[in-house]
Enzyme design. Structure first.
Site, mmCIF file in Angstrom:
data_model
loop_
_atom_site.group_PDB
_atom_site.id
_atom_site.type_symbol
_atom_site.label_atom_id
_atom_site.label_comp_id
_atom_site.label_asym_id
_atom_site.label_seq_id
_atom_site.Cartn_x
_atom_site.Cartn_y
_atom_site.Cartn_z
ATOM 1 C CE LYS A 1 -2.666 3.305 1.687
ATOM 2 N NZ LYS A 1 -2.289 4.614 3.361
ATOM 3 C CG ASP B 1 -6.705 2.588 0.880
ATOM 4 O OD1 ASP B 1 -8.185 2.857 0.620
ATOM 5 O OD2 ASP B 1 -6.212 3.923 -0.571
#
Length: 211
Positions: A121, A139
């Site tokens: 991420k 996310d």
DNA sequence: ATCCCGAGGG
DNA sequence: CCCTCTGGAT
């Protein structure tokens, strides 16, 4: 409607609703974004933006983080939560950047994720924001909205969501689209009670009114 | 209670 | 897959 068609419609609709797409972490340069993103885990961006000015005033350079006392980092970032692991990660990633990457934040997925505390991420965010590469930032918002809208079939494994999205999103659109999913996830398609009645994606979303 | 732009370890 | 780390907001 195929997933790809649905994705293209979602891209256009969110573009109209959120013309400007950028990361809401208030940072300058690759290192600051890397650190701010590590801090953002389980924490609001507003909180991170409150903490980072203090952090970057006390530690203005990579070397200052390398030589930092973990306790001093902990004291500054405590309100962000998960502060022990975050403080250790920040110092250790700076050590690696200094020792293995000549003081420069690396610009590939492999090198970025080799850094302590940097997962896909964070790496994707930096690759997209700083280095302008096509990135899919999977996310919590991106995962939740992609599943609800009907762009993905998996819902738990972030890496699988990332791969499914990469298969249907035009590379030049993916970065901004992920940012817009975050905006939309915060404002309309919230985790608990999404406001389907005021959602611009109502006509294409397979979960409209069903969550 | 449950969630917030996660990562690492089991 | 699951759990843990952790404070703050709702």
């Amino acid at each position: 409607m195929t997933k790809k068609q649905r994705a293209l419609k979602a891209i256009e609709a969110l573009k109209e609703l959120y013309p400007v797409a950028h990361c809401s972490l208030d940072t300058t340069g690759a290192l600051q974004l890397l650190i701010a993103t590590r801090l953002s885990a389980q924490c609001t961006d507003a909180r991170v933006n409150q903490v980072t000015p203090v952090l970057f005033r006390k530690f203005p350079t990579l070397q200052s983080f390398v030589e930092a006392d973990i306790k001093d980092i902990e004291d500054i970032i405590r309100s962000c939560g998960l502060y022990k692991t975050k403080a250790k990660d920040i110092k250790n990633m700076c050590i690696d950047i200094a020792q293995k990457y000549g003081g420069q934040v690396p610009d590939t997925m492999e090198d970025l994720t080799s850094l302590p505390g940097v997962g896909r991420k964070t790496a994707n965010l930096v690759l997209g924001e700083v280095f302008g590469k096509p990135a899919v930032v999977a996310d919590t918002h991106c995962i939740r909205l992609s599943g609800r809208i009907g762009l993905t079939t998996v819902t738990k494994d972030a890496y699988k969501v990332e791969k499914e999205l990469r298969a249907i999103l035009p590379p030049e659109e993916s970065n901004d689209f992920c940012h817009r999913l975050v905006y939309h996830g915060r404002a309309v398609c919230t985790a608990r009670s999404p406001k389907c009645d005021q959602c611009t994606l109502a006509d294409i979303c397979i979960s409209c009114g069903k969550v």
